[in-house]
Write an enzyme that holds these catalytic residues in place. Structure first.
Site, PDB file in Angstrom:
ATOM      1  N   GLN A   1      35.304  46.341  70.278  1.00 57.06           N
ATOM      2  CA  GLN A   1      33.734  46.584  69.750  1.00 57.06           C
ATOM      3  C   GLN A   1      33.402  48.015  70.041  1.00 57.06           C
ATOM      4  O   GLN A   1      32.987  48.159  71.376  1.00 57.06           O
ATOM      5  CB  GLN A   1      32.954  45.550  70.438  1.00 57.06           C
ATOM      6  CG  GLN A   1      33.245  44.082  69.965  1.00 57.06           C
ATOM      7  CD  GLN A   1      32.538  43.783  68.560  1.00 57.06           C
ATOM      8  OE1 GLN A   1      32.057  44.736  67.947  1.00 57.06           O
ATOM      9  NE2 GLN A   1      32.843  42.687  68.092  1.00 57.06           N
TER      10      GLN A   1
ATOM     11  N   ARG B   1      31.292  50.222  69.219  1.00 51.95           N
ATOM     12  CA  ARG B   1      29.917  51.039  69.390  1.00 51.95           C
ATOM     13  C   ARG B   1      29.175  50.339  70.590  1.00 51.95           C
ATOM     14  O   ARG B   1      28.361  50.685  71.294  1.00 51.95           O
ATOM     15  CB  ARG B   1      29.241  50.501  68.155  1.00 51.95           C
ATOM     16  CG  ARG B   1      27.742  51.254  68.130  1.00 51.95           C
ATOM     17  CD  ARG B   1      27.763  52.781  68.110  1.00 51.95           C
ATOM     18  NE  ARG B   1      28.485  53.225  67.037  1.00 51.95           N
ATOM     19  CZ  ARG B   1      27.751  53.416  65.748  1.00 51.95           C
ATOM     20  NH1 ARG B   1      26.665  53.031  65.639  1.00 51.95           N
ATOM     21  NH2 ARG B   1      28.485  53.798  64.967  1.00 51.95           N
ATOM     22  N   GLU B   2      29.425  48.789  70.978  1.00 57.85           N
ATOM     23  CA  GLU B   2      28.955  48.134  71.743  1.00 57.85           C
ATOM     24  C   GLU B   2      29.389  48.741  73.275  1.00 57.85           C
ATOM     25  O   GLU B   2      28.620  48.636  74.306  1.00 57.85           O
ATOM     26  CB  GLU B   2      29.136  46.788  71.787  1.00 57.85           C
ATOM     27  CG  GLU B   2      28.463  45.990  70.624  1.00 57.85           C
ATOM     28  CD  GLU B   2      29.261  46.131  69.156  1.00 57.85           C
ATOM     29  OE1 GLU B   2      30.087  47.026  69.037  1.00 57.85           O
ATOM     30  OE2 GLU B   2      28.558  45.409  68.209  1.00 57.85           O
ATOM     31  N   LEU B   3      30.287  49.075  73.206  1.00 52.03           N
ATOM     32  CA  LEU B   3      31.406  49.345  74.850  1.00 52.03           C
ATOM     33  C   LEU B   3      31.000  50.864  74.890  1.00 52.03           C
ATOM     34  O   LEU B   3      31.509  51.532  75.943  1.00 52.03           O
ATOM     35  CB  LEU B   3      32.884  49.295  74.469  1.00 52.03           C
ATOM     36  CG  LEU B   3      33.326  47.854  74.605  1.00 52.03           C
ATOM     37  CD1 LEU B   3      34.715  47.856  74.171  1.00 52.03           C
ATOM     38  CD2 LEU B   3      32.868  47.262  76.013  1.00 52.03           C
TER      39      LEU B   3
END
Length: 316
Positions: free
Chosen positions: A254, A256-258
């Site tokens: 993931q 963007r989330e990371l």
């Protein structure tokens, strides 16, 4: 399996405060020259590319200027390509692979793409052979608004100033034995947690973005690299670094989330390379060539599907 090694900084189970971060910083030592190994290779490229200084590191502005190389004849009519290296400074072939791509391959793609190559995002990390920046922050978990990483913030500001949409982003990385022996223990100590360990994959692999996996693109990049070096096999659980295998040599994160560099743009074709320099089957030169093959494989694929009826004939 958890990493319960005693780390020489901090108290096990207790997250670091500012004093522990300063203690960690004081333990770091310069082990190779950014000026001699990176800037000296960039300077001759000014004859063929536009070299853009897009910032400095506040830790030592004179020692650590930040540079990108941009293809000439940059026009709105051509799709934009971003190649990044050295987000984690210790990952040598990411930096040297980006430079080698500029030296040997990049010009022939200039007719088709606007190229932006940022070879050494974290020069202090390059010199100290470190994953983190001087503040014990991982730049490759820091690509978000109001970033705590000057390295990530400077790159984001550069891309915003260009005001272009990227079609391709290849972010060049390595997975090394020190990930388990040093960097994951350091992370566990910094955050006061136990950290799972995994077998380091013996060979090259890719990390795609879960939100935009582009499996055919990833497959083409792996095929290009496989002509240069071996691809990492999955472990007994059909995983690489703890993540389920999506296809031969590919896992997804993931991005963007990371806060990963790979998630920095909306490029429909984006990937992170992972080379294993500690394998008995490779040397430094092979690792650099694998990174170059990943970039050219990515660009050849995009050229083929966008202008050659879907055939995958490399640009030569």
């Amino acid at each position: 399996m958890s990493n319960q090694q005693n780390y020489p900084v901090g108290t096990p189970g207790t997250p670091w405060g500012e004093s522990e971060k300063q203690e960690w910083y004081a333990r770091q030592r310069v082990q190779r020259p950014y000026a001699g190994e990176v800037l000296a290779q960039l300077q001759p490229l000014a004859e063929r590319f536009d070299l853009v200084q897009y910032g400095v590191l506040p830790i030592d502005p004179e020692r650590y200027p930040l540079f990108a190389a941009r293809s000439r004849d940059w026009t709105a009519a051509k799709p934009c390509v971003l190649v990044t290296g050295g987000v984690h400074g210790y990952e040598t072939s990411g930096v040297q692979g980006a430079l080698r791509f500029l030296q040997t391959e990049a010009e022939r793609y200039g007719e088709h793409f606007n190229l932006l190559v940022v070879p050494a995002i974290s020069p202090w990390g390059y010199e100290t052979i470190n994953r983190w920046n001087p503040g014990a922050v991982d730049p490759n978990r820091s690509f978000y608004a109001d970033s705590a990483s000057p390295e990530a913030a400077a790159l984001m500001a550069l891309l915003e100033s260009l005001d272009c949409e990227f079609q391709v982003h290849v972010d060049l990385h390595e997975t090394t034995d020190t990930d388990n022996s040093e960097f994951r223990p350091a992370l566990a100590a910094r955050d006061g947690i136990e950290m799972a360990v995994w077998d380091i994959p013996d060979g090259f692999y890719l990390v795609g973005d879960t939100s935009c996996p582009a499996p055919e693109f990833q497959r083409a990049v792996v095929a290009a690299v496989e002509k240069v070096t071996h691809i990492a096999p999955a472990d007994a659980g059909n995983r690489l670094i703890g993540e389920p295998l999506q296809q031969h040599g590919v896992i997804n994160y993931q991005a963007r989330e990371l806060g990963l560099c790979m998630g920095l743009t909306e490029a429909p074709y984006r990937t992170t390379t992972e080379v294993y320099p500690d394998s008995e089957r490779v040397d430094g030169e092979n690792c650099i060539r694998a990174q170059v093959a990943a970039v050219t494989g990515a660009l050849d694929y995009v050229l083929a599907v966008s202008g050659s009826g879907g055939e995958t004939t490399p640009l030569r």
